[in-house]
Each structure stands twice: as C-alpha cells, then as structure tokens.
Enzyme design. Structure first.
Site, PDB file in Angstrom:
ATOM      1  N   LYS A 189       0.746  -1.149  -0.029  1.00  0.00           N
ATOM      2  CA  LYS A 189       0.157   0.112  -0.047  1.00  0.00           C
ATOM      3  C   LYS A 189       0.875   1.054   0.016  1.00  0.00           C
ATOM      4  O   LYS A 189       1.445   1.565   1.194  1.00  0.00           O
ATOM      5  CB  LYS A 189      -1.089  -0.088   1.178  1.00  0.00           C
ATOM      6  CG  LYS A 189      -2.037   1.025   0.803  1.00  0.00           C
ATOM      7  CD  LYS A 189      -2.510   1.719   2.128  1.00  0.00           C
ATOM      8  CE  LYS A 189      -1.723   2.887   2.629  1.00  0.00           C
ATOM      9  NZ  LYS A 189      -1.698   4.298   2.116  1.00  0.00           N
ATOM     10  N   GLY A 241       6.963   4.179   8.453  1.00  0.00           N
ATOM     11  CA  GLY A 241       6.215   5.474   8.340  1.00  0.00           C
ATOM     12  C   GLY A 241       6.314   6.262   9.857  1.00  0.00           C
ATOM     13  O   GLY A 241       7.443   5.901  10.427  1.00  0.00           O
ATOM     14  N   GLY A 246       3.253   3.374  13.622  1.00  0.00           N
ATOM     15  CA  GLY A 246       4.147   2.244  13.825  1.00  0.00           C
ATOM     16  C   GLY A 246       3.835   1.496  15.251  1.00  0.00           C
ATOM     17  O   GLY A 246       3.532   0.267  15.314  1.00  0.00           O
ATOM     18  N   GLU A 263       9.932   0.402  10.226  1.00  0.00           N
ATOM     19  CA  GLU A 263      10.960   1.814  10.063  1.00  0.00           C
ATOM     20  C   GLU A 263      10.393   3.026  10.400  1.00  0.00           C
ATOM     21  O   GLU A 263       9.446   3.343   9.408  1.00  0.00           O
ATOM     22  CB  GLU A 263      11.546   1.590   8.503  1.00  0.00           C
ATOM     23  CG  GLU A 263      12.296   0.243   8.204  1.00  0.00           C
ATOM     24  CD  GLU A 263      13.693   0.377   8.480  1.00  0.00           C
ATOM     25  OE1 GLU A 263      14.090   1.092   9.289  1.00  0.00           O
ATOM     26  OE2 GLU A 263      14.290  -0.912   7.887  1.00  0.00           O
ATOM     27  N   CYS A 297      13.547  10.296   7.076  1.00  0.00           N
ATOM     28  CA  CYS A 297      13.590   9.645   8.383  1.00  0.00           C
ATOM     29  C   CYS A 297      14.923   9.936   8.900  1.00  0.00           C
ATOM     30  O   CYS A 297      14.781  10.039  10.177  1.00  0.00           O
ATOM     31  CB  CYS A 297      12.942   8.379   8.439  1.00  0.00           C
ATOM     32  SG  CYS A 297      13.941   7.315   7.354  1.00  0.00           S
ATOM     33  N   GLU A 395      10.674  14.908  16.010  1.00  0.00           N
ATOM     34  CA  GLU A 395      11.002  14.886  14.364  1.00  0.00           C
ATOM     35  C   GLU A 395       9.910  15.933  13.781  1.00  0.00           C
ATOM     36  O   GLU A 395       8.787  16.023  14.151  1.00  0.00           O
ATOM     37  CB  GLU A 395      10.446  13.509  13.900  1.00  0.00           C
ATOM     38  CG  GLU A 395      10.763  13.221  12.515  1.00  0.00           C
ATOM     39  CD  GLU A 395      10.489  12.006  11.972  1.00  0.00           C
ATOM     40  OE1 GLU A 395       9.296  11.567  12.365  1.00  0.00           O
ATOM     41  OE2 GLU A 395      11.199  11.553  11.172  1.00  0.00           O
TER      42      GLU A 395
HETATM   43  P1  NAD Z   1       2.474   8.010   8.367  1.00  0.00           P
HETATM   44  O1  NAD Z   1       2.558   7.164   9.417  1.00  0.00           O
HETATM   45  O2  NAD Z   1       1.248   8.827   8.496  1.00  0.00           O
HETATM   46  O3  NAD Z   1       1.875   7.060   6.985  1.00  0.00           O
HETATM   47  C1  NAD Z   1       2.787   5.961   6.371  1.00  0.00           C
HETATM   48  C2  NAD Z   1       2.079   5.169   5.803  1.00  0.00           C
HETATM   49  O4  NAD Z   1       1.187   4.427   6.566  1.00  0.00           O
HETATM   50  C3  NAD Z   1       0.860   5.837   4.926  1.00  0.00           C
HETATM   51  O5  NAD Z   1       0.954   4.666   3.573  1.00  0.00           O
HETATM   52  C4  NAD Z   1      -0.392   5.797   5.478  1.00  0.00           C
HETATM   53  O6  NAD Z   1      -1.416   5.869   4.526  1.00  0.00           O
HETATM   54  C5  NAD Z   1      -0.217   4.465   6.111  1.00  0.00           C
HETATM   55  N1  NAD Z   1      -1.197   4.459   7.595  1.00  0.00           N
HETATM   56  C6  NAD Z   1      -1.285   5.667   8.116  1.00  0.00           C
HETATM   57  N2  NAD Z   1      -2.283   5.205   9.095  1.00  0.00           N
HETATM   58  C7  NAD Z   1      -2.168   3.916   9.258  1.00  0.00           C
HETATM   59  C8  NAD Z   1      -2.866   2.657  10.015  1.00  0.00           C
HETATM   60  N3  NAD Z   1      -3.544   2.965  11.226  1.00  0.00           N
HETATM   61  N4  NAD Z   1      -2.388   1.605   9.644  1.00  0.00           N
HETATM   62  C9  NAD Z   1      -1.893   1.181   8.687  1.00  0.00           C
HETATM   63  N5  NAD Z   1      -1.322   2.178   7.855  1.00  0.00           N
HETATM   64  C10 NAD Z   1      -1.321   3.408   8.192  1.00  0.00           C
HETATM   65  O7  NAD Z   1       3.653   8.902   7.895  1.00  0.00           O
HETATM   66  P2  NAD Z   1       3.864   9.702   6.739  1.00  0.00           P
HETATM   67  O8  NAD Z   1       3.455  10.827   7.166  1.00  0.00           O
HETATM   68  O9  NAD Z   1       3.403   9.101   5.517  1.00  0.00           O
HETATM   69  O10 NAD Z   1       5.403   9.614   6.549  1.00  0.00           O
HETATM   70  C11 NAD Z   1       6.315  10.341   7.471  1.00  0.00           C
HETATM   71  C12 NAD Z   1       6.936   9.317   8.474  1.00  0.00           C
HETATM   72  O11 NAD Z   1       7.421   8.045   7.924  1.00  0.00           O
HETATM   73  C13 NAD Z   1       7.989  10.316   9.561  1.00  0.00           C
HETATM   74  O12 NAD Z   1       7.849  10.016  10.640  1.00  0.00           O
HETATM   75  C14 NAD Z   1       9.236   9.454   9.044  1.00  0.00           C
HETATM   76  O13 NAD Z   1      10.380   9.649  10.015  1.00  0.00           O
HETATM   77  C15 NAD Z   1       8.742   8.074   8.589  1.00  0.00           C
HETATM   78  N6  NAD Z   1       9.742   7.566   7.707  1.00  0.00           N
HETATM   79  C16 NAD Z   1      10.508   6.555   8.216  1.00  0.00           C
HETATM   80  C17 NAD Z   1      11.439   5.732   7.463  1.00  0.00           C
HETATM   81  C18 NAD Z   1      12.345   4.794   8.127  1.00  0.00           C
HETATM   82  O14 NAD Z   1      13.037   4.017   7.186  1.00  0.00           O
HETATM   83  N7  NAD Z   1      12.635   4.862   9.048  1.00  0.00           N
HETATM   84  C19 NAD Z   1      11.395   6.388   5.976  1.00  0.00           C
HETATM   85  C20 NAD Z   1      10.647   7.167   5.425  1.00  0.00           C
HETATM   86  C21 NAD Z   1       9.768   7.852   6.399  1.00  0.00           C
END
Ligand code: NAD
Ligand code: MN
Length: 483
Positions: A189, A241, A246, A263, A297, A395
């Site tokens: 997704k 994310g 997470g 991650e 991230c 962050e």
């Molecule tokens: P987010 O957690 O809001 O979304 C990430 C993904 O999860 C999206 O596809 C979203 O639709 C989905 N999602 C949202 N709520 C969900 C739920 N309850 N259950 C399952 N899926 C769900 O994060 P974002 O705003 O899209 O991305 C930014 C964050 O991602 C930052 O905190 C960043 O540090 C982190 N990130 C981490 C890494 C890593 O490798 N550690 C890499 C890239 C981004």
C-alpha cells in the site's frame, strides 16, 4: 559595445513534462488493473502546483481481501519456482526501471514535489540497484542464513507492506525486492499523496510477465493500510512511516502469529568536531537536513558543533543556505522543491512558530521569493536551541535544523544519544580513531563518517528504540523475509 549588467542567475532548465499520466488508476490485483469494489476514487496532486494529476482508487476491506487472496494463491507457484528463475524476474524489473528511468523520475517529482535532480540521480537509480542486489541473492539464501539441514530457508508467506510518501518508488523497491527474492508474495500500500510511481512499477511488473498475484498494489489512505495490517491471512507486516502509526500497528499485530518490521521516525545527530574539514562538513550538513526538503526519516536534524568552531560553521552554513535554489522541482537547477502536502507544511510551520516562542533564533533566507501556488518552506536553521526545546526533541520532517554545541567528546555522545530515537548519526573529524571511538558509543542503526545520507543496497538500514526494528538491505535485510 556595452555589456548588460552580468547576472549570476541560472536560466531556467526545466525537465520535459512529457510523461503519460492516465486520468484514472485502478487497483493492481492478480496481475491486472481493475476498478475498486469500494467504487471510491481520490485525487493525487502535484504539491508544487496544487494541480490534480490523476484519480486513484481507494481500496476498502473487500478490495484488500481480494489482493490478499491473490497473493496467497500466487505463493505456491512463486516459492516453488527455481531460485534462478525468480532471480531473472528481479533482474528484468531492475533493467526495466533503468530503461524507464526518466519517466519514473519525472512522475515521482510531479507527485511528490522533490527536485528532479534527486529523483533522477538518487531515488530511481537506487530503486533499480535494490532489485539488482536482491536478484543476486535469490539462489544464495542458504549462504545468507544457513539452516540446520543446509536446505534453503523458507519464505514467510504473504507480506502486507505499507510505505510513506517521502521516497515513494524507492520504499516500494526496498519492500518488494527482498520479499520476492526470498520467495514471498506481496500486497503493497503506497502513501495516499504519492501513489503514481508504485502504479507505474505495476505496469513494469506486467511488462516483465511477473506471475500474476505475486505483487498486488492497493492504493488508499490510512484506513486501507489498517485493513491490510489487520487482515488475518497476512503472514508478515512491514511498515515504514511515523512512530505513532508504527506503535498502533505493533499493538494490532501483538498476540497474532504475524511477523513484523517497523522503520519509523528519527531525530538524528550530526556531530562536527573542531578537527573536521569544515567546508566538507558544511556540505554534509546541507545534504543531511535540506535534501528532500528535510522529509527524510534519517535526516541530520540535530546539528552538534564543537563550541570552538561554532561561529565559523554557522557563518559558512548561512552563506551556503543562501545559495540554495528553492522552487520548481522539475527545474534541473533546483535544490529544494515543494513540501509534500499542505498538512505537512502546516506541521512544519507549527514547529517553526514553537521554536521561536521557546526562545530559539530563526535563520533563513527572508528575501527570497517563492512560487504563489504550491507548498513551500525555505530551508532554515535555529541557533540558541536548548536540549529541552521542542525542535531539539521532536521529529519535524521538514527543512528545519536545530543547532547546538558541545565541549568534549563525552558531551557530544551524551547529547547525541539524548533522544528516544536511534536511526542514524553523522560524525565529522579528520581523526579516524576518534570516528571509531565515537561511532561505537552512538545508539543509532546507521552511523556515517565524513558523509551523510549515503545509501547502498548492500548496506543494512534500520533503527533502534522508537525508530523501529528490523533491517532493510543487504544480508541482514533478508532475515526479515525468511521464516
Ligand atoms: P504515516 O505513518 O502517517 O503514513 C505512512 C503510511 O502508513 C502511509 O501509507 C499511510 O497511509 C499509512 N497509514 C496511516 N495510518 C495507518 C494505520 N493506522 N494503519 C496502517 N497504515 C496506516 O507517515 P507519513 O506522514 O506518511 O511519513 C512520514 C513518517 O515516516 C516520518 O515520521 C518518517 O520518519 C517516517 N519514515 C521512516 C522511514 C524509515 O525508514 N525509518 C522512512 C521514511 C519515512
Ligand atoms: Mn501527489
């Protein structure tokens, strides 16, 4: 003859916009695109113009179930395929990504807002590299993770993978390549603001005749992701994310037999010692925090500078910041593109206001003009930051750097580790022994020395503490996809 006043401004150098974008995209399930059962579609926009690019399907529970069923059905044939045959598919995907690289880079830049220079030189080549790297592992898994009997380790099964918007194609590659190399099948997704390159990757999977159902792509927002991670027939969940989501996923998966890797976010330190090559370090600070508008991230968002050189570093950083070109992401000269969404821009602006109200000093390029439409934030850094300040702890995921100082190596380590995260760190020194000594004490998954934000498919990436667990890339990354 009189010459006109010389101007050091670059002429605009826009990349061609010639890339086909369909008005609508369905879900990619069982090898074909189809309309969602939900009947719902949503728009993905170009954050640099606020123009809609395409309508994309929103998968509901029934759609997600179809995708999981297709992945389950495909699993038997895929895992039984001779490993070298599996490898050929991964090679073909990698080659096709290379062949369609320009198109993927333009599409990524339009959907995400990041500069074309980055998508062209980093995101797309690294995505191809990830498939090449994992193609090579397919028939060598028993050497990667030896089993008691000497037989090949077994795949886990159906993998539900949820990815963010900051490196859309690259994160898809990081998730899909190791899963397939190990003989798993996938339901992926993408993030709701950046689905287009994953859907283009689905076209590539069709072109290379990947057996149907081996990879399924379901678009949608958080609710779609929730359906996927909660689905009873998913054997493994891989999530990249935010730490908050997470945490929710970890709770949902606890008590089931599902395997999980996370991650998550970061607040990574970038440590500059007085004996560092200063000009090189300043370049490292720039690439640590201002690449991809800081929406990384592992961004080096906490700058720790040895007190004796802080004035020099700040002066050079201010000078360098002024030379960054903010604007049209499709211009090949652009250094800093658009923030991915209005919501993200508002979050960043909120942090900038909080930092000022807590007493830190804002340093930015106040006189530079920004395009009238789109989501823009000038690169900036804050001085006078205390470890207790919000911008030193949370962050931001934007082009905002918190500058702090230290006096001794021990203080540098203590400050660097003073965080709930543990994703990455940078160390700048001309003394190798010091680099090793400090790196050993830093609690982070990746430590870069005299560089920052360098990635390689062979090098594992991942976090400690609230930055998550599990590794992606290299031999270590295979473990997450083998039973
Ligand atoms: P987010 O957690 O809001 O979304 C990430 C993904 O999860 C999206 O596809 C979203 O639709 C989905 N999602 C949202 N709520 C969900 C739920 N309850 N259950 C399952 N899926 C769900 O994060 P974002 O705003 O899209 O991305 C930014 C964050 O991602 C930052 O905190 C960043 O540090 C982190 N990130 C981490 C890494 C890593 O490798 N550690 C890499 C890239 C981004
Ligand atoms: Mn978009």
């Amino acid at each position: 003859m009189t010459l006109s006043k010389p101007s050091w401004e670059y002429a605009p150098a826009p990349e061609s916009l010639k890339v086909d974008i369909a008005p609508e995209y369905g879900l990619f399930i069982d090898g074909a695109f189809r309309v969602p059962r939900s009947g719902r579609m949503f728009a993905t926009i170009n954050p640099a113009t606020e123009e809609p690019l395409a309508q994309v399907a929103e998968a509901d529970a029934a759609d997600v179930n179809d995708a999981v069923v297709a992945a389950r059905k495909a699993l038997k044939g895929w895992r039984k395929l001779p490993a070298l045959e599996r490898a050929k598919y991964l090679y073909r995907i990698a080659r096709r990504i290379q062949e369609r690289a320009r198109e993927l880079a333009v599409l990524e830049t339009m959907d995400n807002g990041k500069p074309i220079r980055e998508t062209r030189d980093e995101d797309v080549p690294l995505a191809a590299a990830h498939f090449f790297h994992h193609a090579g592992w397919c028939d060598k898994l028993r050497y990667a993770l030896p089993t008691a009997t000497g037989a090949d380790p077994r795949p886990i099964g159906v993998c539900g993978q949820v990815i963010p918007w900051n490196f859309p194609l690259l994160m898809a590659a990081w998730k899909i390549a190791p899963a397939l190399a190990c003989g798993n099948t996938v339901v992926l997704k993408p993030a709701e603001t950046t689905p287009l390159t994953a859907l283009r990757l689905a076209e590539i999977l069709q072109e290379v005749d990947l057996p149907r159902g081996v990879v399924n792509i379901v678009t949608g927002a958080g609710a779609t992701g929730r359906e996927l991670v909660h689905h009873a027939d998913v054997d493994k969940v891989a999530f990249t994310g935010s730490t908050d989501v997470g945490r929710a996923i970890a709770t949902a998966v606890a008590g089931t037999s599902k395997r999980l890797t996370l991650e998550l976010g970061g607040k990574s330190p970038n440590i500059i010692f007085a004996d560092a090559p200063i000009d090189q370090a300043v370049e490292g600070i720039v690439s640590a925090i201002w690449v991809n508008q800081g929406q990384v991230c592992c961004a080096g968002s906490r700058l720790l500078v040895e007190e004796s050189i802080v004035d020099e570093v700040i002066e050079k950083l201010r000078h360098r910041m002024r030379s960054l070109r903010v604007g049209n992401p499709l211009d090949k000269n652009t250094d800093v593109g658009a923030i991915n969404s209005r919501a993200q821009l508002e979050r960043i602006e909120g942090y900038i206001r909080t930092a000022a109200s807590e007493g830190a000093t804002h340093n930015s390029v106040s006189d530079a003009a920004l395009p009238s439409r789109g989501f823009w934030c000038h690169p900036c850094f804050f001085t006078g930051v205390q470890p207790a300040h919000t911008i030193a702890r949370e962050e931001i995921f934007g082009p905002v750097l918190a500058v702090m100082t230290f006096r001794t190596p021990d203080e540098a380590v203590a400050r660097a580790n003073n965080t709930m995260y543990g994703l990455s760190a940078g160390i700048w020194t001309s003394r190798g022994s010091k680099a090793y000594e400090i790196a050993r004490q830093i609690k982070a998954g990746v430590v870069w020395c005299n560089t920052f934000n360098q990635f390689d498919a062979a090098a594992p990436f991942g976090g400690y503490r609230e930055s998550g667990f599990g590794r992606e890339g290299g031999r270590a990354g295979l473990a997450a996809y083998l039973a």
